[in-house]
Design a protein around this motif. Structure first.
Motif, PDB file in Angstrom:
ATOM      1  N   PHE A   1       0.812  -1.214   0.000  1.00 39.64           N
ATOM      2  CA  PHE A   1       0.000   0.000   0.000  1.00 39.64           C
ATOM      3  C   PHE A   1       0.849   1.270   0.000  1.00 39.64           C
ATOM      4  CE2 PHE A   1      -3.132  -3.091   1.434  1.00 39.64           C
ATOM      5  CZ  PHE A   1      -4.275  -2.677   0.754  1.00 39.64           C
ATOM      6  N   ASP A   2       2.051   1.186   0.533  1.00 41.69           N
ATOM      7  CA  ASP A   2       2.927   2.357   0.559  1.00 41.69           C
ATOM      8  C   ASP A   2       3.362   2.771  -0.841  1.00 41.69           C
ATOM      9  OD1 ASP A   2       2.809   2.545   3.331  1.00 41.69           O
ATOM     10  OD2 ASP A   2       4.509   1.196   3.614  1.00 41.69           O
ATOM     11  N   SER A   3       3.750   1.776  -1.639  1.00 39.70           N
ATOM     12  CA  SER A   3       4.228   2.069  -2.995  1.00 39.70           C
ATOM     13  C   SER A   3       3.169   1.827  -4.058  1.00 39.70           C
ATOM     14  CB  SER A   3       5.454   1.205  -3.307  1.00 39.70           C
ATOM     15  OG  SER A   3       5.119  -0.181  -3.260  1.00 39.70           O
ATOM     16  N   GLN A   4       1.986   1.312  -3.613  1.00 40.08           N
ATOM     17  CA  GLN A   4       0.898   0.999  -4.548  1.00 40.08           C
ATOM     18  C   GLN A   4       1.369   0.044  -5.650  1.00 40.08           C
ATOM     19  OE1 GLN A   4      -2.594   2.191  -4.382  1.00 40.08           O
ATOM     20  NE2 GLN A   4      -1.744   2.315  -2.332  1.00 40.08           N
ATOM     21  N   THR A   5       2.088  -1.004  -5.221  1.00 46.84           N
ATOM     22  CA  THR A   5       2.578  -2.000  -6.170  1.00 46.84           C
ATOM     23  C   THR A   5       2.096  -3.384  -5.750  1.00 46.84           C
ATOM     24  OG1 THR A   5       4.651  -2.209  -4.908  1.00 46.84           O
ATOM     25  CG2 THR A   5       4.628  -0.672  -6.787  1.00 46.84           C
ATOM     26  N   TYR A   6       2.200  -4.330  -6.688  1.00 49.22           N
ATOM     27  CA  TYR A   6       1.752  -5.698  -6.451  1.00 49.22           C
ATOM     28  C   TYR A   6       2.966  -6.608  -6.418  1.00 49.22           C
ATOM     29  CZ  TYR A   6      -2.448  -3.281  -7.812  1.00 49.22           C
ATOM     30  OH  TYR A   6      -3.481  -2.369  -7.890  1.00 49.22           O
ATOM     31  N   GLU A   7       3.057  -7.423  -5.363  1.00 49.25           N
ATOM     32  CA  GLU A   7       4.267  -8.194  -5.119  1.00 49.25           C
ATOM     33  C   GLU A   7       3.918  -9.656  -4.846  1.00 49.25           C
ATOM     34  OE1 GLU A   7       6.095  -6.181  -1.850  1.00 49.25           O
ATOM     35  OE2 GLU A   7       6.420  -4.312  -2.971  1.00 49.25           O
ATOM     36  N   VAL A   8       4.955 -10.464  -4.700  1.00 50.32           N
ATOM     37  CA  VAL A   8       4.786 -11.879  -4.369  1.00 50.32           C
ATOM     38  C   VAL A   8       4.567 -12.005  -2.863  1.00 50.32           C
ATOM     39  CG1 VAL A   8       5.876 -14.158  -4.371  1.00 50.32           C
ATOM     40  CG2 VAL A   8       6.222 -12.598  -6.311  1.00 50.32           C
ATOM     41  N   GLN A   9       3.560 -12.779  -2.482  1.00 52.45           N
ATOM     42  CA  GLN A   9       3.266 -12.981  -1.065  1.00 52.45           C
ATOM     43  C   GLN A   9       4.405 -13.747  -0.391  1.00 52.45           C
ATOM     44  OE1 GLN A   9       2.081 -12.051   1.754  1.00 52.45           O
ATOM     45  NE2 GLN A   9      -0.101 -12.288   1.227  1.00 52.45           N
ATOM     46  N   SER A  10       4.619 -13.513   0.894  1.00 55.30           N
ATOM     47  CA  SER A  10       5.663 -14.227   1.627  1.00 55.30           C
ATOM     48  C   SER A  10       5.308 -15.705   1.719  1.00 55.30           C
ATOM     49  CB  SER A  10       5.815 -13.654   3.032  1.00 55.30           C
ATOM     50  OG  SER A  10       4.683 -13.961   3.828  1.00 55.30           O
ATOM     51  N   GLU A  11       6.317 -16.561   1.770  1.00 59.21           N
ATOM     52  CA  GLU A  11       6.081 -18.007   1.860  1.00 59.21           C
ATOM     53  C   GLU A  11       5.294 -18.347   3.125  1.00 59.21           C
ATOM     54  OE1 GLU A  11       9.624 -20.275   1.504  1.00 59.21           O
ATOM     55  OE2 GLU A  11      10.166 -19.468  -0.460  1.00 59.21           O
ATOM     56  N   GLU A  12       5.592 -17.636   4.203  1.00 56.01           N
ATOM     57  CA  GLU A  12       4.898 -17.892   5.475  1.00 56.01           C
ATOM     58  C   GLU A  12       3.407 -17.596   5.357  1.00 56.01           C
ATOM     59  OE1 GLU A  12       5.025 -16.453  10.183  1.00 56.01           O
ATOM     60  OE2 GLU A  12       6.423 -15.598   8.722  1.00 56.01           O
ATOM     61  N   ASP A  13       3.062 -16.452   4.756  1.00 55.52           N
ATOM     62  CA  ASP A  13       1.654 -16.100   4.617  1.00 55.52           C
ATOM     63  C   ASP A  13       0.945 -17.013   3.632  1.00 55.52           C
ATOM     64  OD1 ASP A  13       1.822 -14.109   6.478  1.00 55.52           O
ATOM     65  OD2 ASP A  13       1.971 -12.461   5.043  1.00 55.52           O
ATOM     66  N   THR A  14       1.630 -17.374   2.544  1.00 56.48           N
ATOM     67  CA  THR A  14       1.035 -18.300   1.578  1.00 56.48           C
ATOM     68  C   THR A  14       0.727 -19.633   2.246  1.00 56.48           C
ATOM     69  OG1 THR A  14       2.105 -17.310  -0.365  1.00 56.48           O
ATOM     70  CG2 THR A  14       1.432 -19.607  -0.547  1.00 56.48           C
ATOM     71  N   ARG A  15       1.661 -20.123   3.040  1.00 60.43           N
ATOM     72  CA  ARG A  15       1.456 -21.385   3.747  1.00 60.43           C
ATOM     73  C   ARG A  15       0.266 -21.275   4.710  1.00 60.43           C
ATOM     74  NH1 ARG A  15       6.242 -22.067   4.796  1.00 60.43           N
ATOM     75  NH2 ARG A  15       6.372 -21.005   6.812  1.00 60.43           N
ATOM     76  N   TYR A  16       0.176 -20.166   5.432  1.00 62.98           N
ATOM     77  CA  TYR A  16      -0.931 -19.969   6.373  1.00 62.98           C
ATOM     78  C   TYR A  16      -2.276 -19.967   5.643  1.00 62.98           C
ATOM     79  CZ  TYR A  16      -4.362 -17.546   9.225  1.00 62.98           C
ATOM     80  OH  TYR A  16      -5.529 -17.219   9.878  1.00 62.98           O
ATOM     81  N   PHE A  17      -2.354 -19.217   4.544  1.00 60.74           N
ATOM     82  CA  PHE A  17      -3.613 -19.122   3.816  1.00 60.74           C
ATOM     83  C   PHE A  17      -4.008 -20.455   3.187  1.00 60.74           C
ATOM     84  CE2 PHE A  17      -2.764 -14.376   3.466  1.00 60.74           C
ATOM     85  CZ  PHE A  17      -3.753 -14.061   4.384  1.00 60.74           C
ATOM     86  N   LYS A  18      -3.035 -21.219   2.723  1.00 67.64           N
ATOM     87  CA  LYS A  18      -3.337 -22.537   2.176  1.00 67.64           C
ATOM     88  C   LYS A  18      -3.989 -23.412   3.253  1.00 67.64           C
ATOM     89  CE  LYS A  18       0.191 -23.071  -1.463  1.00 67.64           C
ATOM     90  NZ  LYS A  18       1.412 -23.821  -1.858  1.00 67.64           N
ATOM     91  N   GLU A  19      -3.445 -23.373   4.445  1.00 66.97           N
ATOM     92  CA  GLU A  19      -3.991 -24.166   5.550  1.00 66.97           C
ATOM     93  C   GLU A  19      -5.398 -23.683   5.908  1.00 66.97           C
ATOM     94  OE1 GLU A  19      -1.106 -23.747   8.621  1.00 66.97           O
ATOM     95  OE2 GLU A  19       0.364 -25.084   7.665  1.00 66.97           O
ATOM     96  N   TYR A  20      -5.580 -22.374   5.897  1.00 68.72           N
ATOM     97  CA  TYR A  20      -6.893 -21.800   6.215  1.00 68.72           C
ATOM     98  C   TYR A  20      -7.933 -22.201   5.174  1.00 68.72           C
ATOM     99  CZ  TYR A  20     -10.563 -18.230   6.291  1.00 68.72           C
ATOM    100  OH  TYR A  20     -11.777 -17.583   6.283  1.00 68.72           O
ATOM    101  N   LEU A  21      -7.578 -22.106   3.904  1.00 73.86           N
ATOM    102  CA  LEU A  21      -8.512 -22.482   2.846  1.00 73.86           C
ATOM    103  C   LEU A  21      -8.876 -23.960   2.924  1.00 73.86           C
ATOM    104  CD1 LEU A  21      -7.080 -20.517  -0.241  1.00 73.86           C
ATOM    105  CD2 LEU A  21      -8.873 -19.830   1.353  1.00 73.86           C
ATOM    106  N   SER A  22      -7.897 -24.784   3.238  1.00 72.33           N
ATOM    107  CA  SER A  22      -8.162 -26.220   3.385  1.00 72.33           C
ATOM    108  C   SER A  22      -9.110 -26.476   4.549  1.00 72.33           C
ATOM    109  CB  SER A  22      -6.850 -26.979   3.614  1.00 72.33           C
ATOM    110  OG  SER A  22      -6.035 -26.951   2.464  1.00 72.33           O
ATOM    111  N   LYS A  23      -8.928 -25.742   5.625  1.00 76.17           N
ATOM    112  CA  LYS A  23      -9.809 -25.880   6.789  1.00 76.17           C
ATOM    113  C   LYS A  23     -11.243 -25.521   6.414  1.00 76.17           C
ATOM    114  CE  LYS A  23     -10.435 -24.282  11.571  1.00 76.17           C
ATOM    115  NZ  LYS A  23      -9.831 -23.525  12.702  1.00 76.17           N
TER     116      LYS A  23
END
Length: 267
Positions: free
Chosen positions: A202-224
């Motif tokens: 949001f600071d630079s208004q750019t789109y980036e690759v999500q961190s591996e930690e957050d991707t792993r967390y969201f994958k687990e959440y979606l599976s749940k």
């Protein structure tokens, strides 16, 4: 061998580019769109719109074209541009980081609950929508109090009278607790998660690759959520190249519906 690789690499790159530009039109989120964009929106099977920017006739047109239409409904925060902002400004809880014209709101307040359920949702349901796309249940993450959790539950229970589908956008803390309490499927039919493989700076208004930690967390959440019997939807932002391939491969394998948004405006 080297000569062969020089020939095949451009072909692979071209394939990826074509695939990226021709993503499946299974799901699209167009909260920043309006009536003028109907011809673009109707290409998607499941769509999310901002009801105040559309007419009931436009909703009927989309449904006749085969679209399942969800209406955006913000229950956890209050935007300054809403015509009811002054009515509820006194029960806001604090600033919403990243959104200067928005504040978190006390969802335990009965007047707010009634307004959402009997005024806003009733108007939206009368438009012929197939479901509600509920935003900012994250208020429970920001203010993890029992009254906030129960306030969200009360609103969702109130929405059941319209017998429409309900997707919770974000709100993983709230959703996870509902699943643990075994009340999730009685309150909503699906969840939407933003930024599993991508993220927004949001600071630079750019789109980036999500961190591996957050991707792993969201994958687990979606599976749940999926194991709990909920439909799973995802919004990525400007996923491209290898990151797009990773996202598509994963979501297709899991059977999740996903939308690769060009930008944060969702129009």
């Amino acid at each position: 061998m080297k000569k062969y690789l020089f020939c095949i690499i451009p072909i692979i790159c071209l394939f990826l580019l074509v695939a990226w530009k021709s993503a499946d039109n299974d799901y699209g989120v167009f909260i920043g769109a309006s009536d003028e964009d109907v011809s673009k929106i109707m290409k998607y099977k499941t769509v999310v719109i901002e009801p105040t920017a559309f007419t009931a006739d436009s909703v009927a047109y989309l449904k006749a074209a085969g679209c399942t239409v969800y209406g955006y409904l913000n229950i956890g925060s209050l935007e300054e541009y809403r015509d009811y902002y002054s009515d509820f400004e006194d029960i806001t809880l604090g600033d919403y980081e990243g959104w200067d014209d928005e504040k978190w709101i006390d969802v335990s307040n009965k007047d707010w609950q009634d307004h959402i359920v009997y005024d806003v949702a009733a108007q939206y349901a009368a438009m012929g929508l197939d479901g509600f796309f509920i935003d900012n249940a994250d208020v429970y993450y920001q203010y993890p109090e029992s009254k906030i959790y129960l306030g969200l539950v009360d609103i969702l229970q109130g929405l059941r009278q319209y017998q429409l589908k309900v997707i919770i956008n974000g709100g993983d803390t709230f959703v996870s607790e509902c699943i643990d309490d075994k009340i999730a499927t009685g309150l909503f039919t699906g969840i939407n998660q933003e930024s599993v493989f991508t993220c927004i700076n949001f600071d630079s208004q750019t789109y980036e690759v999500q961190s591996e930690e957050d991707t792993r967390y969201f994958k687990e959440y979606l599976s749940k959520a999926s194991r709990a019997g909920l439909e799973v939807f995802v919004i990525e932002y400007h996923a491209s190249g290898v990151n797009w391939v990773k996202a598509k491969t994963y979501f297709d394998k899991k059977g999740y519906s996903w939308y690769n948004a060009e930008d944060l405006n969702l129009n």
